[in-house]
Design an enzyme around this catalytic site. Structure first.
Site, PDB file in Angstrom:
ATOM      1  N   ASP A   1       0.880  -1.158   0.000  1.00  0.00           N
ATOM      2  CA  ASP A   1       0.000   0.000   0.000  1.00  0.00           C
ATOM      3  C   ASP A   1       0.925   1.217   0.000  1.00  0.00           C
ATOM      4  O   ASP A   1       2.111   1.119   0.341  1.00  0.00           O
ATOM      5  CB  ASP A   1      -0.956  -0.003   1.206  1.00  0.00           C
ATOM      6  CG  ASP A   1      -2.142   0.939   0.962  1.00  0.00           C
ATOM      7  OD1 ASP A   1      -2.061   1.775   0.036  1.00  0.00           O
ATOM      8  OD2 ASP A   1      -3.146   0.843   1.693  1.00  0.00           O
TER       9      ASP A   1
HETATM   10  C1  BGC Z   1      -4.907   3.372  -0.072  1.00  0.00           C
HETATM   11  C2  BGC Z   1      -4.980   2.358  -1.198  1.00  0.00           C
HETATM   12  C3  BGC Z   1      -4.775   3.050  -2.513  1.00  0.00           C
HETATM   13  C4  BGC Z   1      -3.440   3.779  -2.489  1.00  0.00           C
HETATM   14  C5  BGC Z   1      -3.142   4.524  -3.771  1.00  0.00           C
HETATM   15  C6  BGC Z   1      -3.660   4.220  -0.144  1.00  0.00           C
HETATM   16  O1  BGC Z   1      -3.736   5.281   0.745  1.00  0.00           O
HETATM   17  O2  BGC Z   1      -4.973   2.716   1.166  1.00  0.00           O
HETATM   18  O3  BGC Z   1      -6.211   1.698  -1.172  1.00  0.00           O
HETATM   19  O4  BGC Z   1      -4.840   2.131  -3.562  1.00  0.00           O
HETATM   20  O5  BGC Z   1      -3.456   4.737  -1.440  1.00  0.00           O
HETATM   21  O6  BGC Z   1      -3.975   5.618  -3.907  1.00  0.00           O
END
Ligand code: BGC
Length: 773
Positions: free
Chosen positions: A242
């Site tokens: 993530d």
């Molecule tokens: C989120 C993810 C997301 C990623 C990219 C993170 O803060 O938890 O779900 O895909 O950001 O935007």
């Protein structure tokens, strides 16, 4: 360095190992993190281009220009479909797959290689700020539907990212908190949806969660990322972090985290190189990560060579159709719905959300829709000039954060207009209540919406409520005073037109609850340990989330899991259950029980029935929820039509996770099979006897007399060693004494003076021979 998102240079998957062999250590390490916020690293020397990955999950969020530091602003227009909370409410694999296909087409058309979704974390608490992006409180439903979404997206030649692996069930402290979850609960509740998607649909990528699981960051947990994900489930793709989830990059590579996103500005790449040079990290692991990154790049390039286009109008029409399928009709007293368009003069529409729809959640999944239709637009499109009174002021419209504002004047106007009429009140949660990054503090609607509901319903002839919220809200304080409630969740860009189509009966509601609506938040067992403190959250309720917990404590619910009305009625009849014996040769996927029943449309119009199959194990030796969902099907039926539905239960469906053997085990004995329209409306039940070998825990130092008895050969040897003293344990000679002593650990017999023969040395010999030391 500016690099195109996807070059059209061909790069075949088969070429990847050769390419990796030709890369320097620095180049391989550089591939292990992003080039920027959204792109993989290019290797110019070898003409390896970058590939864009971007959110997801219910619409494409591709930032058009340079990404801002949190990657949130200005994305290209894309179709905003209902969020996962709504998709799950369809309980319809085909609908979900079609949404996936459309998402895949848009992803491909925009030169994006991987769409970052779906999220299959369980709704442990109704308060999780991101519940709108997740499917369900039930792992079977979430896993099955998410697998169809992934299948649909990937059928278009682009990838997905199954997230957030694992136990990311709250937003509070999400980047540090340790989810303390016992082994069985992890296996039975928090991992199965991931497992189903991986084994059924092979997502190109899996995204690890920010949080720790039992003290270890998910981004560097070899058990999670390699043993479970790859060795047990056979995952073949890439593990991506993530955004910002990596803590120790070197440990993460060793654990199986291939790609760190976004870019770490070269810092972690240098650490990887240094660790390899210092002999602390095997270079083969870096090769492996680079190979997996380039495999995704190669696969994405195939699609990029022929991106195709999409027709926004067609996808908008699909968004409308799907939104008509996601709404759940919770209540419809006196068949107040559907409304008669010919009696539109009687209608008054109340609530700013009818004009300014709440249709998606905040955070990384926020889509810039190609169109947005409000309910008022939809009434107008149908030539229905219904009077509208906003009743309250949306916080967003008021240009300030916080709760929607009560406005006494607006409220009074709405109430006066509603007197004696049929009032359709649009209410829901303000955007600020539900977002990635933080959790809700309560389950109530805003006070301004509650005031409108209370006052309008007191004077209106009939009151219909249309709710827009991404996760369950409490209805127990006001539902008795209204006639109908249509829960539309966050219905995407066509939420308004779909609500109107359902209100007017152009379409019939067919959604069923994928999450329970408790009477009160305090009824939810997880709330005793939510959201934790001092960097730790203990999943003390164990298996008992959602309906499992509510059913186990016997709490009343406002609306149970699986519930949903429509404009017709259904009957379930003629249950048959057949079961085969489970033997050592029965594979996990083999069918053991076959369940059949008939569903009939007994009402006046076409409708979608969603019969659900639950199982329970009365008399089980382990803790169990009273019932658990194991099968479902969406069946469209014309009035008077019947359909025979056949559902099956595999060996795995009948198993629980045994913490003694760390394996899935089937208990022999009674299996309760129940079929019906919700977890609390199960008119068909049958009990069958599951014939399976009695599970036997391996013997260890503290195994009890009773446990020794289950190993006949070992027991005979123990009895022999005990000599005369063994009589104490003779169940026939003195059953009461034997029962009392059966819980004594075998080792105690050596020291409590019961037996001269069973010396500590002799006991150790027996253990070595028959047990685990
Ligand atoms: C989120 C993810 C997301 C990623 C990219 C993170 O803060 O938890 O779900 O895909 O950001 O935007």
């Amino acid at each position: 360095m500016a690099v195109d998102t996807i070059a059209t240079t061909p790069l075949a998957v088969a070429d990847v190992p050769r390419l990796v062999a030709g890369l320097t250590l620095e180049e391989k390490a550089s591939l292990c993190s992003g080039q920027d916020f959204w792109n993989t690293q290019a290797v110019d020397r070898l003409g390896i281009p970058a590939v864009m990955v971007t959110d997801g999950p219910h619409g494409l969020r591709k930032q058009a220009g340079a990404a801002d530091h949190v990657g949130l602003h200005d994305s290209v227009p894309a179709t905003c479909f209902p969020t996962a909370a709504g998709l799950a409410s369809t309980w319809d694999r085909d609908v979900v797959r079609r949404v996936g296909e459309a998402l895949g087409v848009e992803t491909r058309a925009h030169d994006v290689g991987v769409l970052l979704g779906p999220g299959v974390n369980m709704k442990r608490s109704p308060l999780c700020g991101r519940n709108f992006e997740y499917f369900s409180e039930d792992p079977h439903l979430a896993g099955e539907l998410a697998a169809d979404l992934v299948d649909g997206i990937q059928s278009q030649g682009v990838g997905t990212s199954l997230k957030h692996f694992a136990a990311n069930n709250q937003e509070t402290d999400r980047m540090r908190v340790s989810a303390e979850v016992d082994e069985r609960t992890l296996r039975e509740i928090y991992l199965p949806a991931f497992e189903t998607v991986v084994t059924r649909a092979q997502p190109w990528t899996v995204m690890c969660a920010y949080n720790k699981v039992n003290g270890v960051y998910a981004s560097q947990d070899p058990w999670l990322l390699t043993e479970v994900l790859r060795d047990e489930w056979g995952f073949e793709g890439l593990v991506v972090s993530d955004w910002g989830a990596v803590d120790d990059r070197v440990e993460a590579v060793a654990a199986g985290l291939d790609l760190e996103m976004p870019s770490s500005a070269g810092i972690n790449d240098a650490r990887i190189v240094a660790a390899v040079r210092a002999g602390e990290l095997d270079e083969a692991l870096v090769d492996q990560a680079a190979t997996r990154v380039l495999t995704v790049v190669a696969r994405a390039l195939e699609a990029a060579a022929d991106p195709g286009t999409f027709d926004a109008a067609t996808h908008h029409a699909l968004a409308h159709e799907v939104a008509t399928r996601t709404a759940v009709l919770l209540k419809n007293d006196g068949d107040v719905l559907p409304l008669d368009p010919a009696a539109a003069d009687d209608l008054v529409v109340v609530g700013e959300m009818a004009r300014t729809p709440r249709y998606q959640g905040a955070g990384s999944s926020q889509v810039n829709p190609t169109r947005l239709v409000s309910a008022l637009d939809a009434f107008a499109e149908r030539g229905l000039d219904v009077p509208f009174h906003p009743g309250y002021v949306l916080a967003e419209a008021a240009g300030r954060p916080g709760q929607d504002r009560d406005d006494a004047e607006l409220r009074a106007e709405a109430v006066t207009a509603a007197a004696g009429r049929t009032a359709v009140v649009f209410a829901g949660l303000p955007a600020v209540d539900e977002s990635e990054g933080y959790d809700r503090e309560h389950m109530e609607l805003p006070a301004s919406h509650l005031a409108i509901l209370r006052e309008v319903s007191a004077v209106a002839r009939r009151t219909v409520v249309v709710l827009s919220n991404g996760s369950a809200v409490t209805v127990s304080g006001w539902e008795d005073s209204v006639d109908a409630i249509l829960e539309t969740w966050l219905g995407g860009q066509a939420a308004g037109s779909a609500a109107v189509a359902l209100l007017l009966g152009e379409a019939a509601p067919s959604g069923r609850l994928a999450e329970s609506i408790p009477v009160a938040l305090a009824d939810v067992p997880a709330q005793l340990n939510f959201p934790g403190e001092n960097g730790s959250v203990r999943y003390g309720e164990g298996l008992f989330i959602g309906y499992r917990g509510l059913d186990a404590t016997g709490a009343d619910v406002s609306y149970p899991f699986g519930h949903g009305l429509t404009y017709t009625s259904f009957e379930h009849t003629d249950l048959t259950v057949e079961s085969d014996d489970v033997t050592a040769d029965t594979a996990p996927g083999d069918v053991v029980v076959r369940v059949g029943f008939t569903v009939t449309n007994t009402g006046p119009r076409e409708g979608v029935a969603v019969p659900q199959l639950y199982v329970g194990r009365p008399g089980s030796a382990v803790t169990r929820a009273p019932r658990e969902l194991r099968g479902f099907e969406a069946v469209t039926l014309q009035p008077g039509d019947s359909r025979r539905v056949e559902l099956t239960l595999t060996r795995r469906d009948l198993s629980h996770w045994d913490t003694a053997t760390h394996a899935w085990v089937v208990e022999p004995g009674a299996l309760e099979v129940a079929v019906g329209a919700s977890s609390r409306d199960l008119p068909l039940t049958a009990t069958v006897d599951v014939v399976a070998p009695e599970p036997v825990a391996p013997l260890h130092r503290y195994s009890t007399i009773d446990e020794w008895r289950r190993h006949p050969e070992a027991w005979a040897a123990l009895v022999d060693a005990m000599g005369d003293a063994a009589q104490m344990f003779d169940t026939e000679a003195d059953p009461a004494m034997a029962a009392m002593l059966s819980a004594i650990p075998g080792i105690k017999v050596t020291t409590m003076g019961f037996s001269d023969g069973l010396t500590p040395e002799r006991f150790e010999e027996l253990l070595t021979r028959y047990g685990q030391a």
